[in-house]
Design a protein around this motif. Structure first.
Motif, PDB file in Angstrom:
ATOM      1  N   PRO C  43     -96.010  81.329 -43.997  1.00  0.00           N
ATOM      2  CA  PRO C  43     -97.536  81.535 -43.518  1.00  0.00           C
ATOM      3  C   PRO C  43     -98.355  82.325 -44.578  1.00  0.00           C
ATOM      4  N   LEU C  44     -97.882  83.497 -45.121  1.00  0.00           N
ATOM      5  CA  LEU C  44     -98.494  84.225 -45.917  1.00  0.00           C
ATOM      6  C   LEU C  44     -98.877  83.825 -47.095  1.00  0.00           C
ATOM      7  N   GLY C  45     -98.093  82.975 -47.679  1.00  0.00           N
ATOM      8  CA  GLY C  45     -98.340  82.198 -49.104  1.00  0.00           C
ATOM      9  C   GLY C  45     -99.159  80.857 -48.863  1.00  0.00           C
ATOM     10  N   LEU C  46     -99.123  80.070 -47.681  1.00  0.00           N
ATOM     11  CA  LEU C  46     -99.481  78.841 -47.635  1.00  0.00           C
ATOM     12  C   LEU C  46    -100.693  78.935 -46.548  1.00  0.00           C
ATOM     13  N   GLY C  47    -101.134  80.008 -46.056  1.00  0.00           N
ATOM     14  CA  GLY C  47    -101.937  80.156 -44.956  1.00  0.00           C
ATOM     15  C   GLY C  47    -101.539  79.814 -43.644  1.00  0.00           C
ATOM     16  N   PRO C  48    -102.075  80.201 -42.481  1.00  0.00           N
ATOM     17  CA  PRO C  48    -101.358  80.205 -41.120  1.00  0.00           C
ATOM     18  C   PRO C  48    -101.809  78.931 -40.032  1.00  0.00           C
ATOM     19  N   ALA C  49    -102.558  77.934 -41.117  1.00  0.00           N
ATOM     20  CA  ALA C  49    -102.912  76.761 -40.522  1.00  0.00           C
ATOM     21  C   ALA C  49    -101.747  75.818 -39.793  1.00  0.00           C
ATOM     22  N   LEU C  50    -101.568  75.677 -38.519  1.00  0.00           N
ATOM     23  CA  LEU C  50    -100.455  75.290 -37.926  1.00  0.00           C
ATOM     24  C   LEU C  50    -100.031  73.788 -38.420  1.00  0.00           C
ATOM     25  N   GLU C  51    -100.844  72.955 -38.563  1.00  0.00           N
ATOM     26  CA  GLU C  51    -100.539  71.495 -38.963  1.00  0.00           C
ATOM     27  C   GLU C  51     -99.997  71.592 -40.394  1.00  0.00           C
ATOM     28  N   ASN C  52    -100.757  72.785 -41.326  1.00  0.00           N
ATOM     29  CA  ASN C  52     -99.962  72.731 -42.754  1.00  0.00           C
ATOM     30  C   ASN C  52     -98.533  73.193 -42.577  1.00  0.00           C
ATOM     31  N   LEU C  53     -98.463  73.997 -41.901  1.00  0.00           N
ATOM     32  CA  LEU C  53     -96.797  74.671 -41.596  1.00  0.00           C
ATOM     33  C   LEU C  53     -96.022  73.560 -41.105  1.00  0.00           C
ATOM     34  N   ALA C  54     -96.384  72.923 -40.179  1.00  0.00           N
ATOM     35  CA  ALA C  54     -95.748  71.738 -39.587  1.00  0.00           C
ATOM     36  C   ALA C  54     -95.256  70.688 -40.585  1.00  0.00           C
ATOM     37  N   GLY C  55     -96.332  70.481 -41.473  1.00  0.00           N
ATOM     38  CA  GLY C  55     -95.904  69.487 -42.572  1.00  0.00           C
ATOM     39  C   GLY C  55     -94.704  69.762 -43.712  1.00  0.00           C
ATOM     40  N   PHE C  56     -94.728  71.301 -43.808  1.00  0.00           N
ATOM     41  CA  PHE C  56     -93.720  71.609 -44.691  1.00  0.00           C
ATOM     42  C   PHE C  56     -92.347  72.250 -43.995  1.00  0.00           C
ATOM     43  N   ALA C  57     -92.640  72.397 -42.704  1.00  0.00           N
ATOM     44  CA  ALA C  57     -91.461  73.063 -42.247  1.00  0.00           C
ATOM     45  C   ALA C  57     -90.105  72.613 -42.505  1.00  0.00           C
ATOM     46  N   ALA C  58     -89.905  71.140 -42.471  1.00  0.00           N
ATOM     47  CA  ALA C  58     -88.680  70.522 -42.831  1.00  0.00           C
ATOM     48  C   ALA C  58     -88.005  71.063 -44.060  1.00  0.00           C
ATOM     49  N   GLY C  59     -88.845  70.878 -45.005  1.00  0.00           N
ATOM     50  CA  GLY C  59     -88.487  71.322 -46.516  1.00  0.00           C
ATOM     51  C   GLY C  59     -88.195  72.753 -46.587  1.00  0.00           C
ATOM     52  N   THR C  60     -89.173  73.565 -46.123  1.00  0.00           N
ATOM     53  CA  THR C  60     -88.952  74.925 -46.249  1.00  0.00           C
ATOM     54  C   THR C  60     -87.700  75.546 -45.461  1.00  0.00           C
ATOM     55  N   LEU C  61     -87.536  75.135 -44.153  1.00  0.00           N
ATOM     56  CA  LEU C  61     -86.411  75.602 -43.530  1.00  0.00           C
ATOM     57  C   LEU C  61     -85.224  75.506 -44.404  1.00  0.00           C
TER      58      LEU C  61
END
Lengths: 67, 264, 228
Positions: C43-61
């Motif tokens: 979130p610090l690098g990509l920004g805290p917008a929830l929908e963005n995070l959800a899109g990347f979550a699978a890969g980042t985890l």
């Protein structure tokens, strides 16, 4: 020949820079691949020839002069 | 264990003369020198003919124009890069199973050459991508696979350099390259699949077009020339490695005195 | 004491490894803390917008799980190599294949299993949709086992080297890539409603192959490292 002039061969309808870049880099890599081992082989042989008494039993040979 | 013993017996009975010769550094050094004396010039001439044919005489592609001429470097480099990995892994396997030192020499010699060809394939692919796809780097399935292949090669080179004991280095690299060989089909399949999942529709390169003979023949010539080039580089590197390892033996000593001026 | 049977020997080896780990709980919690910290980086690098995070979550985890596995796998054999017990193991009449499997099993239990069980918490931090949580845990359970086995190869080959850490990563990261592809695809599929069964089946197939072949390579690597 496919191209009409030397200029057409060099520019290749705008793609010349890409094509020639690849061929030049390929030439450089191939030259490096061929020349480097030839030079290294020569260095190794020259170094060996420079030390006259290297063909001795392992125990006696001076380790400081090793390759 | 048992399999290894049987294999050793078969080798000992049937192929002993050949293996015995290949296991002899002076013989290998002499025969590789004799081969290189004609093979290296022939290879270079073939390369020049193939390049001139591809650059000047074959027609332009009706879709990609002249940029497709990069293919004559790109495809052979990629083909030989992959084949080189198998050569390296095979040499490693021979070293592990039959403790053949010359196989170790071959494996050590193959790694940097294969890495160079992989790099050339990646570089030419990137430059080809710029006029064709509009970007220097596209995460295409084959590009990604080649990148992973380069990593595998670099891993072998790095592992070899990390060991002080070169005999252990050879064996460790042999194990690593065998693991890589098992993994290469898996990597290729999974990257292929990954790409088809994510593939943007716009960058499909060509349809199912058959290649015209006027383009195929120079390509085949270049592939043959690159294979020959790989063999030459392998032999050249093996000869240097042989001299290094055998630097205290008598045959190398007399060789150093005799033919210090010889080129090959 | 009479010599133990092969299976018994492996169970003892496994228990010993686990006991050693439990005695130093900080070593067990380190990968989890690492996981949590890297999750916080995104979130610090990509920004805290929830929908963005959800899109990347699978890969980042999946990438974080892979990295924490990578960082721990270097140490699987190191302490036993340094105090000489690994050499004893190689001299023992027990099949090395199974002993190695015990080592890797212990490593997986302490990193992969715990990461998989803790991953739903981190997934919620990254706003991964709830329906993908089960798939995430399953894919991590299967995938981290493959990663542990592959990591063991790198660890075995570099255990005798003084500076093995970075080199281990270079050797095994290319081998990790297929696992990453299918692991993250399974989770991504579950997010977008595609059945994840086939992906998990492929991961399971990779696990079978890795269990069959990786211990051979690890055993060979250990022998080479001990001989050197």
């Amino acid at each position: 020949m496919y191209f009409d002039s030397l200029h057409a061969l060099l520019t290749m309808d705008g793609h010349g820079a890409y094509v020639w870049l690849v061929y030049l880099v390929a030439l450089a890599i191939i030259a490096l691949l061929v020349v480097a081992p030839i030079r290294r082989r020569k260095q190794v042989l020259q170094q060996l020839a420079a030390q006259p008494n290297h063909v001795q039993p392992v125990a006696v040979s001076p380790s400081a002069k090793e390759l | 264990m048992f399999v290894r013993r049987i294999a050793r017996c078969i080798i000992a009975v049937a192929m002993w003369p050949i293996f015995h010769k290949f296991g002899s550094p002076p013989w290998l050094y002499a025969i590789s020198g004799a081969i290189l004396r004609w093979m290296l010039p022939v290879t270079l001439i073939l390369l020049v003919i193939g390049a001139v044919w591809g650059l000047m005489f074959s027609p332009a592609d009706f879709r990609q124009g002249n940029s497709y001429r990069i293919m004559y470097i790109h495809v052979p480099a990629a083909v030989v890069a992959l084949a080189g990995y198998y050569v390296m892994a095979l040499a490693g396997a021979i070293n592990l199973i039959w403790r053949m030192k010359m196989a170790d020499v071959a494996m050590k010699a193959a790694a940097p050459v294969g890495a160079a060809f992989t790099f050339l394939a990646l570089f030419s692919g990137a430059v080809w991508g710029k006029p064709t796809w509009g970007a220097w780097w596209v995460w295409d399935a084959r590009v990604t696979s080649m990148l992973i292949l380069l990593f595998l090669y670099l891993g072998v080179v790095a592992l070899y350099e990390a060991f002080d004991n070169k005999e252990a280095a050879g064996k460790a690299c042999a194990v690593l390259s065998l693991v890589g060989m098992v993994n290469i089909p898996i990597i290729y399949k999974s990257v292929d699949w990954w790409y088809s999942l994510h593939q943007p529709a716009s960058i499909k390169l060509t349809g199912e077009s058959t290649i015209d003979p006027s383009m195929l023949y120079p390509l085949l010539l270049m592939i043959a020339a690159f294979y020959a080039l790989f063999t030459c580089c392998l032999l050249l590197n093996m000869r240097v490695e042989l001299l290094r390892r055998e630097s205290r033996t008598h045959w190398v000593g007399s060789l150093a005195k005799r033919e210090c001026s010889d080129v090959l | 004491m009479s010599a133990p049977g092969t299976l018994q020997f492996c169970i003892r080896l496994l228990r010993r490894q686990l006991l050693l780990a439990v005695r130093r709980p900080i070593e067990i919690s380190n990968p989890l803390v690492f996981f949590a910290m890297v999750v916080a980086l995104f979130p610090l690098g990509l920004g805290p917008a929830l929908e963005n995070l959800a899109g990347f979550a699978a890969g980042t985890l999946w990438i974080i799980a892979l990295l924490s596995n990578l960082l721990t796998s270097d140490a699987v054999f190191r302490s036993d190599f340094e105090d000489g017990s690994l050499e004893q193991l190689l001299l023992s009449p027990q099949p090395l294949y199974l002993s190695v499997l015990a080592y890797i099993g212990a490593h997986w239990l302490m990193t992969g299993l715990l990461l998989a069980l803790a991953s739903p918490v981190f997934a919620l931090l990254l706003n991964l949709p709830g329906q993908a949580l089960g798939t995430l845990v399953m894919s991590l359970l299967l995938g981290t086992a493959v990663l542990s086995l592959l990591g063991g190869i790198g660890a075995a080959l570099t255990v005798g080297l003084k500076r093995g850490g970075m080199l281990t990563s270079l050797l095994i990261l290319p081998l990790y890539m297929p696992v990453l592809i299918f692991g993250s695809a399974a989770v991504q599929g579950a997010v977008s409603g595609i059945p994840a069964g086939p992906y998990l089946a492929i991961l399971a197939a990779m696990l079978c192959l890795a269990i069959a072949l990786a211990p051979l390579a690890i055993a060979a690597g250990l022998r080479i490292s001990i001989d050197a």
